[in-house]
Scaffold this active site. Structure first.
Site, short mmCIF file in Angstrom:
data_model
loop_
_atom_site.label_atom_id
_atom_site.label_comp_id
_atom_site.label_asym_id
_atom_site.label_seq_id
_atom_site.Cartn_x
_atom_site.Cartn_y
_atom_site.Cartn_z
N TRP A 183 0.78 -1.06 0.19
CA TRP A 183 0.42 -0.09 0.26
C TRP A 183 0.74 1.51 -0.39
CZ3 TRP A 183 -0.48 3.25 4.32
CH2 TRP A 183 0.30 3.27 5.60
N ASP A 184 1.90 1.26 0.23
CA ASP A 184 2.84 1.58 0.22
C ASP A 184 2.77 2.70 -1.42
OD1 ASP A 184 4.17 0.54 1.83
OD2 ASP A 184 5.78 1.13 1.14
N GLU A 186 1.32 -1.07 12.51
CA GLU A 186 1.59 -2.61 12.68
C GLU A 186 1.55 -3.56 13.74
OE1 GLU A 186 1.95 -3.22 8.04
OE2 GLU A 186 3.77 -3.62 9.53
N LYS A 223 4.06 1.94 15.83
CA LYS A 223 5.44 2.09 14.88
C LYS A 223 5.08 3.48 14.10
CE LYS A 223 6.70 -1.29 11.19
NZ LYS A 223 5.84 -2.36 10.25
N GLN A 224 4.23 3.69 13.36
CA GLN A 224 4.13 4.42 12.86
C GLN A 224 2.69 5.20 12.85
OE1 GLN A 224 4.07 1.52 9.15
NE2 GLN A 224 2.41 2.89 8.45
#
Length: 748
Positions: free
Chosen positions: A354-355, A483, A588-589
């Site tokens: 999906w990046d 994640e 994580k992000q």
């Protein structure tokens, strides 16, 4: 954080052969041309630790998924890019002794990746007994002739006596992937002769296609050809020899044509094309081949270079980012996409994530022609059949685009990611909107895009469930962008994307032609259901903190900032158990902040501030995708120092090995981060829902100035910012009215 290369605006250069960090050097000096690429490993054999790798775009293999249990819907294989036949191999003998930089006495070492021209150069002086020889290697993968690899090696005798040098140039199919589950070789040789090899990937049990690659080498040199040999049916080589007098120099050029069955229907057609192309390039000089390559790179940089004055580290980081993107993908082939590691390593299998939609699309819209981004969207459209299968395997309607794929079929082997991280369906829908909003071109969304949106919406409508107790729709059992949280209920970002996708699809359905509407066959009942979900979607919110809650139960964690973690335990993904990470509050992000970034115009200043202030301190940024999003939001909130800190982290993520994970390959898709952080962050560039282009520029204190060029609706715009303010010019295209700091400005 580890820096092993010097700071230079156009070069990634070191004067040290760092044997301890050899893999890191290889990653950072990777090259590619969109059609193929390779790590910066040496041409000659190196007996120390190394991760040699050359990769061909779109060529992959379904490796067996290795688990001791099975669940319905679990992927049958893990797709991965495979190490190609080694076509750059050249070994050397000096007075009969093999050159090996791990063992030999060397001096004057230099490794230099010239990003301006995309040429990798290496030089050193080696001493073996009485012999002292200076070697210089140059190589590039041509962007003027995508199938062409060019190498030039020169060696000069620095000794007082004659030195005998032999060069053994090879095509070697005896290669394997380091991360293959069963230590397998993937290539079977079909044909081999004195200067070419045709090999096919071995059979598989999953019905996926086998790929054939053909490689033919030719050489230009004054050296004498003394032997040609085929070894064990796997390697073909030609040996050249010369006796160099003191101060004498010899040169060996190697050109290799690489073709694959992606472009040819039969082995005969492939072989014929290989021979024809090889003959064609053999008639050209090295300088002619290099000039054609350099000219195209000059055009690319002229259109999209970003200039930063006063901070050479930031300048190098930005160009390194853009270079990594350009060497991986430039939109020429709609069958291809952008793997998280590109051509720089084996991790992530070289597949599509999906990046692309969330991070690459915004950048390619700004630096290339619209057709490049449209090709990325067409890539997904052509894989709808696979997305249907993925949804059906979960017993759901519509289309579920895969988390990881080469052909549309899911090929990732972690359940909590593969079938729970479903926000990627919304990210793909958002990319369609992003393209349409930025370009003003509705031809895709009203045709192929409307089909994609419809099938994604059918998935969301079946995936939600209605809570009678709350009179709201919910989505349980998901993994959001963060994640470090698996199998949670009501991830805010996922629910938001589902709601938005259904709403946007309904808008588009009202605009499609009657013919297209008939093809889509969305019933009145479906529309009513979708609208009901839009109206009643549950989006977790805490009124006391004025934040959108990442997911149900998140606020029940022991909420502490990252600053509470001992430094020797970072990054936590390399020091903590997975169980401890899942129980922690650490992110994580961007998750909630990813959603706010996507729809930044829809949130108030207070909402952006309260959510950033709450979530960013708990974010470890251990996803390479994380810093850029946070940099944009920090800039939007006028947290200038934080924005710069996060820009530096994303722009120099690999150059400084921030997360201690660059040795196995660069983070190609996150190389979009430098551009995103600067253009959307520092320059405040926005394209609003009505198509208005606006900027709110600021200059970081440690910079003297910056400038960039941006492609927008048939125009090229140049934005310059210095201590005196900003200057925005129309370089080409029709006049345009924009906004700068909320004031209208006419570009003529």
């Amino acid at each position: 954080m580890k820096r092993i290369f010097e700071v230079d605006p156009w070069n990634v250069v070191t004067h040290e052969l760092d044997k301890t960090n050899k893999r890191l050097q290889e990653s950072m000096t990777s090259i590619g041309n969109g059609y193929m690429g390779m790590r910066g490993n040496f041409e000659e054999d190196y007996s120390g630790d190394s991760l040699p790798g050359s990769y061909l775009a779109g060529v992959w293999y379904p490796d067996k998924t290795r688990v001791g249990w099975w669940k319905n819907g679990y992927p049958k294989y893990f797709g991965k890019v495979i190490n190609a036949v080694n076509f750059i191999k050249i070994n050397f003998l000096i007075n009969g002794e093999k050159l090996d930089l791990y063992k030999d006495e060397i001096s004057d070492f230099k490794l230099d990746l010239n990003m301006k021209d995309a040429v990798l150069t290496r030089s050193f002086v080696v001493t073996k007994g009485d012999a002292k020889v200076e070697f210089t290697f140059e190589r590039f993968l041509s962007v003027a002739q995508k199938e062409l690899s060019v190498q030039k090696v020169s060696f000069k005798n620095l000794s007082d006596k004659n030195v005998d040098v032999k060069a053994i140039s090879s095509l070697d199919s005896n290669v394997k992937n380091e991360d293959a589950n069963y230590d397998e070789h993937f290539w079977e040789v079909l044909n081999i002769d004195e200067d070419s090899i045709v090999a096919e990937t071995k059979p598989n049990n999953f019905g996926t296609p086998r790929f054939t690659s053909g490689m033919e080498m030719n050489h230009v040199t004054v050296m004498e050809s003394v032997d040609k040999e085929v070894v064990d049916g796997k390697e073909t080589s030609e040996t050249f020899a010369i006796s160099l007098e003191p101060d004498e120099t010899a040169i060996l050029e190697k050109r290799v044509i690489v073709v694959t069955s992606r472009d040819y229907d039969t082995v005969q057609e492939l072989s014929d094309a290989m021979h024809s192309l090889s003959k064609e390039v053999s008639s050209q000089s090295y300088d002619e081949l290099l000039t054609a390559h350099e000219n195209i790179w000059a055009e690319r940089w002229n259109q999209s270079d970003v200039k930063i004055d006063g901070d050479p580290e930031s300048q190098q980081g930005m160009r390194f980012n853009l270079f990594g993107l350009f060497t991986t993908y430039y939109g020429e082939d709609a069958r291809l996409n952008i793997g998280p590691k590109g051509f720089t390593g084996e991790k992530y299998g070289g597949a599509t994530y999906w990046d692309t939609e969330a991070f690459c699309v915004p950048v390619y819209l700004g630096i290339t022609k619209p057709e490049v981004t449209r090709n990325l969207l067409m890539y997904r459209y052509k894989q709808l059949d696979g997305a249907y299968i993925n949804a059906q395997q979960q017993g759901l309607k519509g289309a579920l685009y895969p988390m990881v794929t080469f052909n549309g079929i899911e090929c990732h082997n972690e359940w909590e990611i593969t079938f729970e991280e479903i926000h990627r369906n919304g990210d793909i829908a958002f990319a369609i909107y992003n393209y349409t909003r930025y370009t003003g071109d509705k031809s895709f969304v009203l045709n192929e895009g409307s089909k994609m949106l419809t099938e994604i919406s059918r998935f969301w409508a079946d995936r939600v469930h209605f809570s009678k107790r709350n009179d709201q729709y919910m989505i349980h059992g998901v993994t959001g962008p963060d994640e470090y949280e698996n199998n949670v209920d009501n991830n805010w970002d996922t629910n938001l994307l589902a709601q938005w996708t259904l709403k946007y699809t309904l808008e588009i359905l009202s605009e499609v032609t009657d013919e297209q509407a008939k093809k889509l066959n969305v019933t009145a009942k479906e529309r009513a259901k979708w609208q009901d979900i839009v109206d009643k979607m549950y989006l977790p919110y805490d009124k006391d903190l004025n934040i959108f809650v990442q997911h149900d139960g998140f606020l029940d964690k022991d909420l502490e900032p990252v600053s509470a973690i001992p430094a020797d335990q970072l990054p936590i993904n390399q020091h903590w158990s997975w169980d401890k990470i899942l129980r922690s509050p650490y992110i994580k992000q961007g998750d909630v902040l990813q959603g706010i970034y996507d729809f930044i115009d829809d949130f108030t200043e207070e909402e952006k501030k309260s959510n950033f202030d709450f979530y960013e301190p708990m974010t470890v940024h251990e996803s390479s995708l994380s810093p850029a999003i946070h940099a944009v939001l920090a800039a939007d909130l006028h947290y200038d120092e934080k924005a710069v800190e996060l820009y530096e982290r994303t722009a120099r993520l690999d150059l400084d090995n921030y997360n201690n994970d660059t040795a196995d390959g660069l983070h190609i898709t996150s190389m979009t981060g430098g551009w995103i952080a600067m253009v959307q962050g520092f320059a405040g560039m926005r394209v609003h829902a009505d198509g208005t282009l606006s900027y709110k520029p600021f200059l970081p204190k440690k910079w003297d100035s910056y400038s960039f060029r941006q492609v927008f609706r048939g125009r090229v715009i140049e934005v310059s910012v210095d201590r005196n303010g900003s200057d925005i010019k129309l370089i080409s295209g029709d006049p345009l009215e924009i906004k700068v700091d909320d004031k209208p400005v006419a570009l003529k």
